[in-house]
Design a protein around this motif. Structure first.
Motif, short mmCIF file in Angstrom:
data_model
loop_
_atom_site.label_atom_id
_atom_site.label_comp_id
_atom_site.label_asym_id
_atom_site.label_seq_id
_atom_site.Cartn_x
_atom_site.Cartn_y
_atom_site.Cartn_z
N ILE A 1 0.87 -1.18 0.00
CA ILE A 1 0.00 0.00 0.00
C ILE A 1 0.90 1.23 0.00
CG2 ILE A 1 -1.89 1.21 1.15
CD1 ILE A 1 -2.64 -1.57 0.17
N HIS A 2 0.67 2.15 -0.93
CA HIS A 2 1.58 3.29 -1.12
C HIS A 2 1.02 4.60 -0.59
CE1 HIS A 2 4.29 0.96 -3.73
NE2 HIS A 2 3.19 0.41 -4.23
N GLN A 3 0.11 4.55 0.34
CA GLN A 3 -0.52 5.78 0.79
C GLN A 3 -0.27 6.05 2.27
OE1 GLN A 3 -4.70 4.86 0.21
NE2 GLN A 3 -4.89 4.13 2.31
N GLY A 4 0.58 5.30 2.92
CA GLY A 4 0.74 5.43 4.36
C GLY A 4 1.38 6.73 4.78
N ARG A 5 0.87 7.30 5.85
CA ARG A 5 1.48 8.50 6.40
C ARG A 5 2.88 8.21 6.92
NH1 ARG A 5 -1.27 11.65 11.43
NH2 ARG A 5 -1.17 9.53 12.24
N TYR A 6 3.13 6.97 7.34
CA TYR A 6 4.43 6.57 7.85
C TYR A 6 5.23 5.79 6.80
CZ TYR A 6 2.22 7.72 12.29
OH TYR A 6 1.56 8.37 13.32
N GLY A 7 4.88 5.96 5.53
CA GLY A 7 5.59 5.26 4.47
C GLY A 7 4.79 4.07 3.94
N ASN A 8 5.36 3.39 2.95
CA ASN A 8 4.70 2.23 2.37
C ASN A 8 4.58 1.11 3.40
OD1 ASN A 8 4.72 3.68 0.00
ND2 ASN A 8 6.45 2.57 -0.88
N PHE A 9 3.53 0.32 3.26
CA PHE A 9 3.36 -0.83 4.15
C PHE A 9 2.70 -1.95 3.37
CE2 PHE A 9 -0.44 1.73 4.51
CZ PHE A 9 -1.49 0.83 4.55
N CYS A 10 2.71 -3.16 3.93
CA CYS A 10 2.15 -4.32 3.25
C CYS A 10 1.06 -4.97 4.09
CB CYS A 10 3.25 -5.36 2.97
SG CYS A 10 4.47 -4.84 1.75
N VAL A 11 0.07 -5.49 3.41
CA VAL A 11 -0.98 -6.31 4.02
C VAL A 11 -1.06 -7.59 3.20
CG1 VAL A 11 -2.27 -4.32 4.89
CG2 VAL A 11 -2.80 -5.24 2.62
N ALA A 12 -1.76 -8.60 3.73
CA ALA A 12 -1.82 -9.88 3.03
C ALA A 12 -3.15 -10.56 3.27
CB ALA A 12 -0.66 -10.78 3.46
N ASP A 13 -3.54 -11.36 2.30
CA ASP A 13 -4.67 -12.28 2.43
C ASP A 13 -4.10 -13.68 2.57
OD1 ASP A 13 -6.82 -10.38 2.08
OD2 ASP A 13 -6.24 -10.28 -0.02
N LEU A 14 -4.54 -14.38 3.61
CA LEU A 14 -4.05 -15.72 3.89
C LEU A 14 -5.14 -16.74 3.56
CD1 LEU A 14 -1.94 -17.67 5.12
CD2 LEU A 14 -2.97 -17.20 7.36
N SER A 15 -4.86 -17.61 2.60
CA SER A 15 -5.80 -18.67 2.22
C SER A 15 -5.33 -19.99 2.81
CB SER A 15 -5.89 -18.78 0.70
OG SER A 15 -6.38 -17.60 0.12
N THR A 16 -6.21 -20.64 3.58
CA THR A 16 -5.87 -21.90 4.23
C THR A 16 -7.02 -22.88 4.08
OG1 THR A 16 -6.85 -21.48 6.42
CG2 THR A 16 -4.71 -20.47 5.97
N ASP A 17 -6.80 -24.09 4.56
CA ASP A 17 -7.85 -25.11 4.51
C ASP A 17 -9.00 -24.80 5.46
OD1 ASP A 17 -6.46 -26.56 2.64
OD2 ASP A 17 -5.46 -27.86 4.11
N ILE A 18 -8.76 -23.95 6.45
CA ILE A 18 -9.81 -23.67 7.43
C ILE A 18 -10.47 -22.31 7.21
CG2 ILE A 18 -8.71 -25.13 9.16
CD1 ILE A 18 -7.76 -22.58 10.56
#
Length: 210
Positions: A14-31
């Motif tokens: 994500i390139h809009q952070g006030r504290y700089g770029n940051f990352c998020v993730a989607d986790l796909s699992t069996d549950i």
């Protein structure tokens, strides 16, 4: 603790952070499908990672964004072991707020006060000078490598930013960060490592000189 194998972790910057770029993730699992917003993701590049995760907590999280409340199921990672990465598929979904703004950053321990210096243009210029100085490290030469003078403040600033890891960086050794440190500190360390010519290998979560 929950161990899940055969997972897919889709990391997006994500390139809009006030504290700089940051990352998020989607986790796909069996549950099920979960959101991941752990600080360690800020070291990653965009991509779809496969492997095994150990989850310490699954909880509901809510935040306010664009005039509405968003509720999501988050997985808090204890550890992960990755065995592959592929290009991230295009995602036209909505952007997300910086998780660093959801709660105040934790105060540093009294016994080890840490003041995180901001990464400014002057700091980036100092990094370039340090990179030049590091080029000669580890190379055999019949004569001593010339010493490139750099302002003491640059070295001091980098030493303060990296702490005990700074000597490894000076020796051009692989470096692995502690993901439990303050989120904003980890982001600044990540940005500085890229400026210093290091590359992050997600499969072993280690920075290597290139």
């Amino acid at each position: 603790m929950i161990k899940l194998t055969g997972i897919t972790l889709r990391v997006k910057t994500i390139h809009q952070g006030r504290y700089g770029n940051f990352c998020v993730a989607d986790l796909s699992t069996d549950i099920g499908e979960f959101k991941v917003k752990d600080p360690l993701l800020d070291q990653f590049e965009d991509g779809e990672y496969t492997g095994t995760v150990w989850i310490s907590e699954i909880r509901l999280a809510q935040y306010m964004a664009w005039g509405k409340a968003v509720t999501e199921i988050r997985a808090v990672l204890h550890d992960l072991s990755l065995d592959g990465v592929s290009e991230l598929k295009p995602d036209n979904g909505p952007s997300e707020p910086d998780p660093a703004e959801e709660v105040p950053p934790p105060a540093p321990m009294a016994s080890k006060p840490v003041q995180v210096p901001p990464i400014s243009n002057a700091f980036s210029h100092g990094i370039e000078a340090v990179k030049e100085r590091l080029k000669g490290i580890g190379k055999k030469a019949t004569q001593p490598a010339p010493v490139i003078e750099t302002p003491q403040s640059d070295d001091a600033q980098l030493a303060q930013l990296f702490g005990e890891l700074w000597q490894l960086i000076c020796d051009k050794q692989p470096v692995k960060f502690d993901p439990t440190v303050d989120r904003l500190l980890l982001r600044q360390q990540t940005a500085a490592m890229r400026e210093l010519g290091y590359k992050f290998m997600a499969t072993d979560q280690t920075w290597y000189p290139v």
